[in-house]
Write a protein that holds these residues in place. Structure first.
Motif, PDB file in Angstrom:
ATOM      1  N   VAL A   1       0.828  -1.340   0.098  1.00 58.95           N
ATOM      2  CA  VAL A   1       0.071   0.053   0.137  1.00 58.95           C
ATOM      3  C   VAL A   1       0.909   1.451   0.145  1.00 58.95           C
ATOM      4  CG1 VAL A   1      -1.494   1.412   1.231  1.00 58.95           C
ATOM      5  CG2 VAL A   1      -1.912  -1.209   1.124  1.00 58.95           C
ATOM      6  N   GLU A   2       1.984   1.469   0.849  1.00 62.31           N
ATOM      7  CA  GLU A   2       2.692   2.507   1.061  1.00 62.31           C
ATOM      8  C   GLU A   2       3.630   2.706  -0.209  1.00 62.31           C
ATOM      9  OE1 GLU A   2       4.647   2.315   4.542  1.00 62.31           O
ATOM     10  OE2 GLU A   2       2.967   2.981   5.699  1.00 62.31           O
ATOM     11  N   LEU A   3       4.137   1.667  -0.917  1.00 59.75           N
ATOM     12  CA  LEU A   3       4.913   1.619  -2.040  1.00 59.75           C
ATOM     13  C   LEU A   3       4.270   2.329  -3.082  1.00 59.75           C
ATOM     14  CD1 LEU A   3       7.347   0.786  -3.699  1.00 59.75           C
ATOM     15  CD2 LEU A   3       6.333  -1.275  -4.189  1.00 59.75           C
ATOM     16  N   TRP A   4       2.790   1.832  -3.140  1.00 57.59           N
ATOM     17  CA  TRP A   4       1.879   2.323  -4.398  1.00 57.59           C
ATOM     18  C   TRP A   4       1.707   3.936  -3.905  1.00 57.59           C
ATOM     19  CZ3 TRP A   4       2.315  -1.396  -7.633  1.00 57.59           C
ATOM     20  CH2 TRP A   4       1.488  -1.580  -8.623  1.00 57.59           C
ATOM     21  N   ARG A   5       1.627   4.129  -3.014  1.00 61.72           N
ATOM     22  CA  ARG A   5       1.215   5.870  -2.690  1.00 61.72           C
ATOM     23  C   ARG A   5       2.477   6.583  -2.692  1.00 61.72           C
ATOM     24  NH1 ARG A   5      -1.040   5.463   3.022  1.00 61.72           N
ATOM     25  NH2 ARG A   5      -2.637   4.891   2.010  1.00 61.72           N
ATOM     26  N   ARG A   6       3.491   6.075  -2.469  1.00 61.08           N
ATOM     27  CA  ARG A   6       4.741   6.877  -2.780  1.00 61.08           C
ATOM     28  C   ARG A   6       4.997   6.973  -4.115  1.00 61.08           C
ATOM     29  NH1 ARG A   6       6.902   3.511   1.372  1.00 61.08           N
ATOM     30  NH2 ARG A   6       8.474   2.736  -0.416  1.00 61.08           N
TER      31      ARG A   6
END
Length: 334
Positions: free
Chosen positions: A281-286
Motif C-alpha cells: 500500500v505504501e509503495l503504491w502511494r509513494r
C-alpha cells in the motif's frame, strides 16, 4: 479490464514447502491460495528434490549427476538425476488428482538458467557460468525442457486458464556483478553483461505462459528483467530501498506485475492484515500510482520459500497473505 492472469486481491506462494508429504502440500496450496495455486516443491525429500536438481532434470540431451561438490554434467544421467525426475513425475501425478475441477490460473516454479549455470559444474569441474559456449548450450537445452514441462503441466491441469511460469533467479544479481565464486572458491567469475543476460533469459521464456522471475536477493535487476520480456517480478519487500523505487516505478508503468513478499519465510509472529499489506500500500502511494490498480498488479506472497518453516506456519503464512490481499482492494489511497 484486468490484464493479469489472476483476479484482484490474489495471493500465492513462492514454491517450496516443509516436510515430505506432497499430497498434503498440494491440498494446502489449493486451500489457502485459491486465486493462484502452484506446484509445491519439497526439498526435504533430499537430493533430486532440490531446486538445482529439479531444474537440471528438465534439461534435454544434457545429463547430470551428483558429485561431492554438487551437480555436474556427465556422459549419462546418474541415479540422482533419475531420482529428481521420479520426484517430479510423482508430484505431477498428485497435482493432477488435486486439480480435478479447478479452473483458473496456475503457477509453476523452476530454477532459472543463470542461477543453474552458476551452480552446475562442467565435466572438468569449473562452473558452467565460466564458459559462454556451455552457457549457450545449457540455455538451449533448458528452453526445450521447460517447454516440455509446461506442456505436461497443461495436460495435468486442463482447467488452467493461464500458466504462470516463475523462474527462480537468486543468483542473477551476482552473475551481473561478477561476484559468483569459481569452483575452487579462490576467485570470482567474470560478470555477464546485462544485454547478454537479458537475451539469454528472453530465449527461455515460453510464449504460451505468463513469465515471472523470482529473486529474493538484494538488488533485483529490474531493468534487465524488463528488457528480457519478463511480465512479473517476485521479490522480498523488506529488501527494497528508496533508491530502488525509480526502477520499480518504470516497471509498474510498463505493466509489470509485482509479487511482493510480505511475511517471513520461516516461523515468526504474523501481524494483522493491515500491517502485512502495508508495504504494498505504501509503495503504491509513494510512487503515485492509482490505488485502483494495486489489487490487480500486486500479488502478496511470503518473502521466500517456506521449506525452512514448520508445516503449521507454512499454512498460516499462506492464509495470512490471502487474507491481507483483500486490503489491497479497499481503495487504500483514499
Amino acid at each position: 479490464m484486468n490484464v493479469f492472469p489472476w483476479d484482484e486481491a490474489a495471493a500465492t506462494g513462492i514454491g517450496s514447502h516443509p516436510g515430505e508429504d506432497h499430497a498434503e502440500a498440494v491440498r494446502i496450496v489449493f486451500g489457502e491460495t485459491p486465486a493462484l495455486p502452484y506446484l509445491p516443491e519439497l526439498p526435504a525429500r533430499g537430493v533430486g528434490a532440490d531446486m538445482i536438481g529439479r531444474a537440471a532434470s528438465l534439461l534435454v540431451e544434457l545429463a547430470v549427476e551428483v558429485q561431492p561438490s554438487g551437480w555436474r554434467f556427465t556422459d549419462r544421467p546418474g541415479r540422482d538425476a533419475k531420482r529428481a525426475r521420479d520426484h517430479l513425475l510423482r508430484d505431477l501425478d498428485g497435482l493432477e488428482e488435486a486439480a480435478q475441477g479447478y479452473e483458473g490460473p496456475f503457477k509453476i516454479q523452476v530454477c532459472g538458467p543463470w542461477t543453474l549455470a552458476g551452480a552446475v559444474e562442467l565435466r572438468h569441474g569449473d562452473r558452467t557460468l565460466a564458459d559462454p559456449g556451455a552457457v549457450r548450450d545449457l540455455v538451449a537445452s533448458y528452453a526445450e525442457g521447460l517447454a516440455l514441462h509446461l506442456a505436461e503441466v497443461r495436460k495435468r491441469v486442463p482447467g488452467a486458464t493461464e500458466i504462470v511460469v516463475q523462474l527462480d533467479e537468486p543468483g542473477l544479481p551476482g552473475v551481473l556483478a561478477g561476484t559468483v565464486p569459481t569452483a575452487s572458491g579462490f576467485g570470482r567469475l567474470r560478470a555477464v553483461e546485462a544485454p547478454v543476460a537479458a537475451e539469454r533469459l528472453r530465449s527461455v521464456l515460453p510464449d504460451a505462459a505468463f513469465p515471472v522471475v523470482h529473486c529474493c536477493a538484494p538488488g533485483v535487476p529490474l531493468r534487465v528483467l524488463r528488457e528480457a520480456g519478463v511480465k512479473g517480478v517476485s521479490l522480498d519487500a523488506s529488501l527494497l530501498r528508496r533508491r530502488d523505487e525509480d526502477a520499480i516505478g518504470e516497471s509498474v508503468e510498463a505493466g509489470t506485475a509485482f509479487l511482493l513478499g510480505v511475511v517471513p519465510g520461516a516461523d515468526a509472529p504474523l501481524p494483522d492484515v493491515g500491517e502485512v499489506a502495508r508495504p504494498a500500500v505504501e509503495l503504491w502511494r509513494r510512487l503515485g500510482f492509482p490505488s485502483a490498480t494495486l489489487a490487480s498488479q500486486v500479488v502478496l506472497t511470503p518473502a521466500c520459500g517456506l521449506a525452512g518453516a514448520s508445516p503449521a506456519y507454512a499454512r498460516a503464512a499462506l492464509a495470512k497473505c490471502r487474507e491481507s490481499a483483500r486490503v489491497l482492494r479497499e481503495d487504500p489511497g483514499e
